[in-house]
Scaffold this motif. Structure first.
Motif, PDB file in Angstrom:
ATOM      1  N   VAL A 181     -10.294   6.456  32.042  1.00 35.77           N
ATOM      2  CA  VAL A 181     -10.737   7.568  31.201  1.00 35.77           C
ATOM      3  C   VAL A 181     -10.009   9.022  31.580  1.00 35.77           C
ATOM      4  CG1 VAL A 181     -13.081   6.688  31.019  1.00 35.77           C
ATOM      5  CG2 VAL A 181     -12.489   7.515  33.271  1.00 35.77           C
ATOM      6  N   GLN A 182      -9.075   9.010  32.026  1.00 33.17           N
ATOM      7  CA  GLN A 182      -8.091  10.159  32.276  1.00 33.17           C
ATOM      8  C   GLN A 182      -7.776  10.522  30.898  1.00 33.17           C
ATOM      9  OE1 GLN A 182      -7.047  12.697  34.737  1.00 33.17           O
ATOM     10  NE2 GLN A 182      -9.122  11.455  35.176  1.00 33.17           N
ATOM     11  N   PRO A 209      -1.937  17.241  22.215  1.00 35.02           N
ATOM     12  CA  PRO A 209      -2.940  17.427  23.079  1.00 35.02           C
ATOM     13  C   PRO A 209      -4.134  17.006  22.702  1.00 35.02           C
ATOM     14  CG  PRO A 209      -2.573  19.522  21.824  1.00 35.02           C
ATOM     15  CD  PRO A 209      -1.476  18.582  21.714  1.00 35.02           C
ATOM     16  N   PRO A 210      -5.052  16.406  23.849  1.00 34.48           N
ATOM     17  CA  PRO A 210      -6.333  15.763  23.302  1.00 34.48           C
ATOM     18  C   PRO A 210      -7.190  16.719  22.563  1.00 34.48           C
ATOM     19  CG  PRO A 210      -6.238  16.413  25.803  1.00 34.48           C
ATOM     20  CD  PRO A 210      -4.811  17.001  24.921  1.00 34.48           C
ATOM     21  N   GLU A 211      -8.009  15.931  21.873  1.00 33.35           N
ATOM     22  CA  GLU A 211      -9.139  16.567  21.263  1.00 33.35           C
ATOM     23  C   GLU A 211      -9.847  17.354  22.167  1.00 33.35           C
ATOM     24  OE1 GLU A 211      -8.490  16.942  17.636  1.00 33.35           O
ATOM     25  OE2 GLU A 211     -10.690  16.860  17.891  1.00 33.35           O
ATOM     26  N   PRO A 212     -10.513  18.282  21.703  1.00 27.46           N
ATOM     27  CA  PRO A 212     -11.393  19.090  23.018  1.00 27.46           C
ATOM     28  C   PRO A 212     -12.528  18.187  23.469  1.00 27.46           C
ATOM     29  CG  PRO A 212     -12.185  19.651  20.990  1.00 27.46           C
ATOM     30  CD  PRO A 212     -11.041  19.006  20.749  1.00 27.46           C
ATOM     31  N   LYS A 213     -12.146  17.437  24.794  1.00 27.77           N
ATOM     32  CA  LYS A 213     -13.010  16.587  25.262  1.00 27.77           C
ATOM     33  C   LYS A 213     -14.238  17.302  25.834  1.00 27.77           C
ATOM     34  CE  LYS A 213     -10.086  16.334  29.161  1.00 27.77           C
ATOM     35  NZ  LYS A 213     -10.722  17.245  30.132  1.00 27.77           N
ATOM     36  N   PRO A 214     -15.345  17.085  25.341  1.00 24.66           N
ATOM     37  CA  PRO A 214     -16.609  17.816  25.919  1.00 24.66           C
ATOM     38  C   PRO A 214     -16.605  17.666  27.364  1.00 24.66           C
ATOM     39  CG  PRO A 214     -17.284  15.731  24.498  1.00 24.66           C
ATOM     40  CD  PRO A 214     -15.728  15.682  24.596  1.00 24.66           C
ATOM     41  N   GLU A 215     -16.603  16.767  27.827  1.00 24.70           N
ATOM     42  CA  GLU A 215     -16.247  16.554  29.348  1.00 24.70           C
ATOM     43  C   GLU A 215     -15.768  15.006  29.355  1.00 24.70           C
ATOM     44  OE1 GLU A 215     -17.599  18.211  31.794  1.00 24.70           O
ATOM     45  OE2 GLU A 215     -18.598  19.539  30.529  1.00 24.70           O
ATOM     46  N   PRO A 216     -15.600  14.551  30.348  1.00 22.70           N
ATOM     47  CA  PRO A 216     -14.834  13.043  30.330  1.00 22.70           C
ATOM     48  C   PRO A 216     -15.398  12.238  29.249  1.00 22.70           C
ATOM     49  CG  PRO A 216     -16.454  13.111  32.160  1.00 22.70           C
ATOM     50  CD  PRO A 216     -16.179  14.544  31.649  1.00 22.70           C
ATOM     51  N   LYS A 217     -14.392  11.771  28.548  1.00 30.26           N
ATOM     52  CA  LYS A 217     -14.609  11.059  27.429  1.00 30.26           C
ATOM     53  C   LYS A 217     -15.488   9.709  27.763  1.00 30.26           C
ATOM     54  CE  LYS A 217     -11.580  12.646  24.054  1.00 30.26           C
ATOM     55  NZ  LYS A 217     -10.355  12.569  23.373  1.00 30.26           N
ATOM     56  N   PRO A 218     -16.465   9.512  26.841  1.00 27.92           N
ATOM     57  CA  PRO A 218     -17.104   8.190  27.368  1.00 27.92           C
ATOM     58  C   PRO A 218     -16.642   7.045  27.003  1.00 27.92           C
ATOM     59  CG  PRO A 218     -18.021   9.417  25.343  1.00 27.92           C
ATOM     60  CD  PRO A 218     -16.927  10.222  25.982  1.00 27.92           C
TER      61      PRO A 218
END
Lengths: 282, 433
Positions: free
Chosen positions: A107-108, A88-97
């Protein structure tokens, strides 16, 4: 002269009135046997410094942990842990920059690319068993998963409640065991909203007028605190008095009429302090 | 003589007995049992439906248990019927709600209701609400809010909306539309057409606008949608990528992240003047800003310590202080409307969690977990958190589904929020009345 007579008259009247309220213990001979002495085998009982113990079910529960434990076995989700290739992806703060997003898909989160069978119904997560025990209020999910939920607190029988208070220190009027019994019964009758704001700062003081037979003549909240939750908490505390009084032989006030009938003057007015979070909840 | 009088008075005062004092430490926290009678009406549907919605709202809060109507002993035929309190005490009700619906000449429905304390034998509240017949659900939610507030002392959250991203289609061609619905899942509406992907919707506290991120034009930018006209405007084309927006409590500013040349910092954007202020200037990635309810502080996450951790700063960017020190990484902090907690996402040992901590970083608790849980959002009264959870369909992690969930701050009551398809990125609105 008139003033002197008036003061004398006032003084004598005060004396007469005060005598009406007095109870001359030394002139009485008690015909009724005092409350039965509880025989307690001290070798089997752990003596605490205070016997105002919470209910047994409550005392078994530990306070919630602040920081979750390391690596605990999680029942179902563990099996569904993603394999290395679908981490699973690292906790993306919001969409990854992403530095230079070319298009929407770029950017998905990586998880998107792995979805192939979206139509299959998702297994619904197991609902956590509610535990209304205030001692475990605000517990961490890891702690909750680890502990088996405590059984719902049962109304203690008289014997159980008396078992809780075994120190044997006698109060002037009420034995500490009976005091514990009354408090534990009222605690069970008092139902509160455990998540209310400032609940740990609120104390409700209720004055209760008790009839000789243990029924309630009236109950009144006698303090006020400036918290939004105070009103519902004070109403529920007053309600607890009436709910408990309707429990027949299990009524906490019954014990007063049965064991302390000769001391009615001492308990016809009770001052109850309801502390919702004063039982080492946090 | 005066001395005698004083002596007698003292003697009198000391002879008055002290009342017996008993302390009750602790209580139980079961859902409060209440009874809701059918609302009397000539419209039989509404007389049944409105109490049903009120019941569903109150029970979903897990603070109330509504007693089955089959158990009712007394039939409350009219609004002015006085309850026989002994009958309601006999079925264990602590409170009783009953009401009446009438239709006015103006075509509106008028819903009157009373809330009774069964043991104190007194009325706690009474109200009449009027609305167009088609808004009966809103009236029911407002009634539930009124009861909730009267019985808990805190504002309710039932007359609210939830914005979210509705997801459909295969992973390689996933459609993501901005949608909105009532907090109980009713009245679903789509706000975008799905041609371009939408993400992270956020309500303005005054409910006049919704800000969200979209890929219109291929570049992720922030867009503002007027909640009445549904007109959308871009926040401006910046040189970098802007994301993670949130309104300030006064709805006048937006705080968001902007990424330029691989570094992301936090910016404040004044909506009227268009003035942009950079709040952080660190070389690390600073993102996910969220205002405190008083507007004086901002919580955000940053990897300036090597891992993603939570930080709090003043709203002008000064006085940055780290508040999270636990194992794992922290992200998406959101300040509670009540001000007493910060909700966040945490990843530790490969598991995602939704957690809470005090604004000073103390008292961390993890209240929900999953393969992927994210995006906590607060109910307006700070008692509930909505979030979304992705669950893999098989053990290899393929074919995930995304669903919305609600959990209360005690962490004990979690329930799924039903949506027609997959859903993510929930955002809870303020109270609508």
């Amino acid at each position: 002269m008139q003033r002197k007579a008036l003061l004398l008259s006032l003084g004598l009247h005060t004396l007469v009135i005060s005598l009406m309220f007095m109870d001359f213990h030394f002139t009485k001979e008690y015909t009724k046997a005092p409350p039965a002495i509880l025989m307690v085998d001290l070798t089997k009982v752990k003596i605490a410094s205070e016997t105002n113990l919470p209910q047994k079910s409550i005392s078994k529960k530990q306070s919630p942990k602040v920081e979750p434990k390391k690596e605990e076995p999680k029942p179902a989700p563990k099996a569904d842990k993603p394999k290395p290739e679908v981490k699973p992806p690292e906790p993306k703060p919001e969409p990854k920059p992403a530095p230079a997003p070319k298009d929407a898909v770029a950017v998905q989160p990586p998880k998107e690319e792995k979805k192939k069978e979206p139509t299959k119904p998702a297994p619904t997560p197991k609902p956590k068993k509610p535990d209304y025990n205030l001692k475990s209020l605000l517990a961490s999910v890891e702690k909750v998963r680890q502990d088996a939920p405590a059984p719902q607190s049962q109304q203690p029988t008289t014997e159980e409640a008396l078992d809780n208070g075994t120190e044997g220190r006698m109060d002037k009027i009420l034995t500490i065991s009976h005091r514990d019994f009354i408090a534990s019964k009222l605690r069970d009758c008092w139902n509160i909203d455990g998540g209310a704001q400032n609940i740990d700062e609120i104390v409700v003081e209720v004055k209760v007028w008790v009839n000789k037979d243990g029924s309630i003549r009236d109950a009144k909240v006698v303090n006020h605190m400036n918290f939004p939750a105070f009103r519902p908490l004070s109403e529920s505390a007053r309600r607890a008095v009436f709910i408990c009084a309707q429990k027949g032989d299990e009524s906490p006030f019954k014990i007063l009429s049965e064991h302390y009938a000769d001391h009615y003057n001492d308990w016809k007015e009770l001052h109850l302090n309801f502390n919702p979070m004063n039982a080492n909840v946090f | 003589m005066k001395k005698i009088f004083l002596i007698l008075l003292t003697f009198f005062i000391t002879s008055v007995r002290a009342e017996l004092r008993i302390s009750i430490d602790g209580a139980k926290s079961d859902p409060t049992p209440i009874a809701i009678a059918d609302f009397s009406s000539q419209n039989s549907d509404l007389s049944r439906l409105i109490p049903q919605i009120v019941q569903a709202d109150l029970e979903r809060s897990h603070l109330f248990r509504v007693i089955d109507q089959e158990a009712h002993i007394q039939q409350m035929d009219q609004l002015n019927t006085t309850p026989r309190f002994a009958d309601w005490q006999a079925i264990g009700a602590h409170a009783l709600i009953h009401g009446e619906i009438t239709e006015g000449l103006d075509g509106k429905i008028h819903v009157s209701f009373r809330v009774w304390d069964v043991y104190a034998q007194q009325q706690l509240d009474a109200k009449t609400l009027s609305t167009a017949p088609e808004s009966w659900r809103k009236i029911a939610h407002i009634i539930a809010d009124t009861i909730y507030e009267r019985l808990t002392g805190e504002k309710g959250y039932f007359d609210t909306k939830i914005a979210f991203i509705s997801e459909k289609g295969n992973a390689d061609k996933r459609e993501r539309r901005l949608a909105i619905m009532d907090q109980d899942g009713a009245n679903l509406r789509y706000l975008t057409d799905g041609k371009s992907m939408a993400m992270t919707p956020r309500f303005a506290p005054n409910m006049k606008e919704i800000v969200y991120m979209s890929y219109q034009g291929g570049k992720p930018q922030l867009y503002l949608m007027d909640s009445k006209t549904m007109n959308t405007r871009t926040l401006g084309t910046f040189e970098g990528m802007s994301f993670a927006p949130r309104f300030s409590p006064d709805s006048k500013n937006l705080v968001y992240s902007m990424s330029k040349r691989g570094n992301s910092d936090i910016y404040l954007y004044h909506l009227e003047t268009g003035k942009r202020t950079q709040l952080t200037t660190h070389s690390a990635i600073d993102t996910s800003p969220s205002f405190s309810p008083d507007g004086k502080r901002i919580v955000f996450n940053s990897d300036r310590s090597g891992r993603q951790q939570l930080y709090v700063m003043n709203s002008d960017g000064s006085n940055v202080q780290r508040i999270s020190f636990g194992e794992g990484s922290y992200a998406t902090p959101v300040w509670s409307p009540r001000g007493d907690y910060i909700a966040f996402t945490k990843i530790k040992n490969g598991t995602f969690y939704i957690g809470l901590m005090r604004p000073d970083g103390s008292g961390e608790r993890l209240i929900a977990d999953g393969w992927l849980v994210e995006g906590p959002t607060w109910s307006p009264n700070g008692r509930m958190i909505a979030f979304w959870r992705q669950t893999p369909m098989d053990k290899r992690g393929k074919g995930q589904t995304a669903k919305l969930y609600m959990i209360d701050i005690t962490g004990y009551h979690e329930s799924e929020l039903q949506t027609s398809g997959d859903a993510s990125d929930p955002e809870w609105s303020p109270l609508m009345h």
